[in-house]
Scaffold this active site. Sequence first.
Site, mmCIF file in Angstrom:
data_model
loop_
_atom_site.group_PDB
_atom_site.id
_atom_site.type_symbol
_atom_site.label_atom_id
_atom_site.label_comp_id
_atom_site.label_asym_id
_atom_site.label_seq_id
_atom_site.Cartn_x
_atom_site.Cartn_y
_atom_site.Cartn_z
ATOM 1 N N SER A 117 0.460 -1.294 0.366
ATOM 2 C CA SER A 117 0.012 -0.352 0.040
ATOM 3 C C SER A 117 1.148 1.212 -0.194
ATOM 4 O O SER A 117 1.941 0.853 0.762
ATOM 5 C CB SER A 117 -0.716 0.332 0.868
ATOM 6 O OG SER A 117 -0.977 1.364 1.458
ATOM 7 N N TYR A 145 -1.512 -0.503 10.129
ATOM 8 C CA TYR A 145 -1.728 -0.655 8.832
ATOM 9 C C TYR A 145 0.075 -0.634 8.191
ATOM 10 O O TYR A 145 0.147 -0.940 7.567
ATOM 11 C CB TYR A 145 -2.729 -0.036 8.790
ATOM 12 C CG TYR A 145 -3.301 -0.373 7.076
ATOM 13 C CD1 TYR A 145 -3.481 -1.818 6.632
ATOM 14 C CD2 TYR A 145 -3.190 0.565 6.118
ATOM 15 C CE1 TYR A 145 -3.443 -2.068 5.123
ATOM 16 C CE2 TYR A 145 -3.126 0.525 4.785
ATOM 17 C CZ TYR A 145 -3.185 -1.180 4.427
ATOM 18 O OH TYR A 145 -3.813 -1.139 2.771
ATOM 19 N N LYS A 149 2.552 -3.490 6.167
ATOM 20 C CA LYS A 149 2.258 -3.401 5.194
ATOM 21 C C LYS A 149 4.395 -3.516 4.940
ATOM 22 O O LYS A 149 4.588 -4.118 3.941
ATOM 23 C CB LYS A 149 1.986 -2.332 4.311
ATOM 24 C CG LYS A 149 0.417 -2.816 4.309
ATOM 25 C CD LYS A 149 0.283 -3.865 3.011
ATOM 26 C CE LYS A 149 -1.005 -4.830 3.558
ATOM 27 N NZ LYS A 149 -1.678 -6.143 2.819
#
Length: 339
Positions: A117, A145, A149
């Site tokens: 991402s 988050y 990633k």
Amino acid sequence: MTWLITGGAGYIGAHVVRAMRAAGERAVVYDDLSTGIAARVPAGVPLVVGSTLDGALLARTLADHSVTGVVHLAAKKQVAESVEQPLRYYRENVEGLRTLLSAVADARVPSFVFSSSAAVYGMPDAARDGSPVTEDTPCVPINPYGETKLAGEWLVRATGRAAGLATASLRYFNVAGAAAPDLADAGVTNIVPMVFERLTEGLAPRIFGDDYPTPDGTCVRDYIHVVDLAEAHVAAARQLASAAPGTDLTLNIGRGEGVSVREMIDRINAVTGYGLPPAVTARRPGDPAQVVASADRIAAELGWQARLGVEDMISSAWAGWVREHPGAETAPGEPAPVA
Ligand code: UD1
């Protein structure tokens, strides 16, 4: 080849499954159906319901289906939730990936595509003057988050080198749109569905801050149609299939074109016919002012570039919204359609 697509019953995964099949590849879906929907898996594609934390089931699935490549999308992806539940995000996104990579290395599956991402970049300094973000821009994620990633990319690369896999980490920018109404994003966590929700409730869409250092003061993002994104997976998968063991690609997937929040809301108002002027509210914590991809590397490495624009993203997402919310297509003030 036979590709295991984890998260293949999700919004993006279902598009990747279709693109792979259209390109003549075989697909097997592995999904825990926590947010995935079984009906999104096309007829003829096996669906294995399971967690990426279940190494035994993963090993069996790789063997039973003679899997020759993996596209790994199964993950948690909500930033705010990741701040509240970091342990859950690290377990699902990092431990789940580690478990999968272990099964992949043991089974000697040679190709691995990882769904990453733009969240790995955090608030890129390099983008402050409006420059696009390249893959060499330092990664400084600002939430769990994004951290999971980035850690995932490291894990993929290190395992690829050690076990002789060809790997790719694809850094998605802001994904929108759908290939068909029944494949639209069911969540209301990104700007397009959030604005649809406001409009259909008769409420002014909200702009979270208009005092950013950008041309119109609202945040600038790089929106990418999920159909183009899915094609990029096919291109990456194909490249890996003929790449040397240990090859690792890290690629942005965006259009390289910035669209401001105000512009996006104007376009959503135009496509839906609602025409409700937006209201400016406070900034949402943690939003970077401007994040636009440099899409040069993926064009050079894979010959891929996006074909679809923002209007296509909005109109295809709107068709999905209307399907889920009958009557939504009638803006307030418009005469109701005659039954
Ligand atoms: C979000 C995630 C990002 C993830 C990406 C793709 C956050 C902070 N970031 O990106 O990590 O990779 O989704 O899933 O959640 N906005 C409004 N009004 C609205 C809705 C949104 O002004 O009603 C603005 C936001 O403040 C932001 C822009 O629109 O500036 C885009 O928002 P959103 O669609 O949530 O995506 P990102 O925050 O860019």
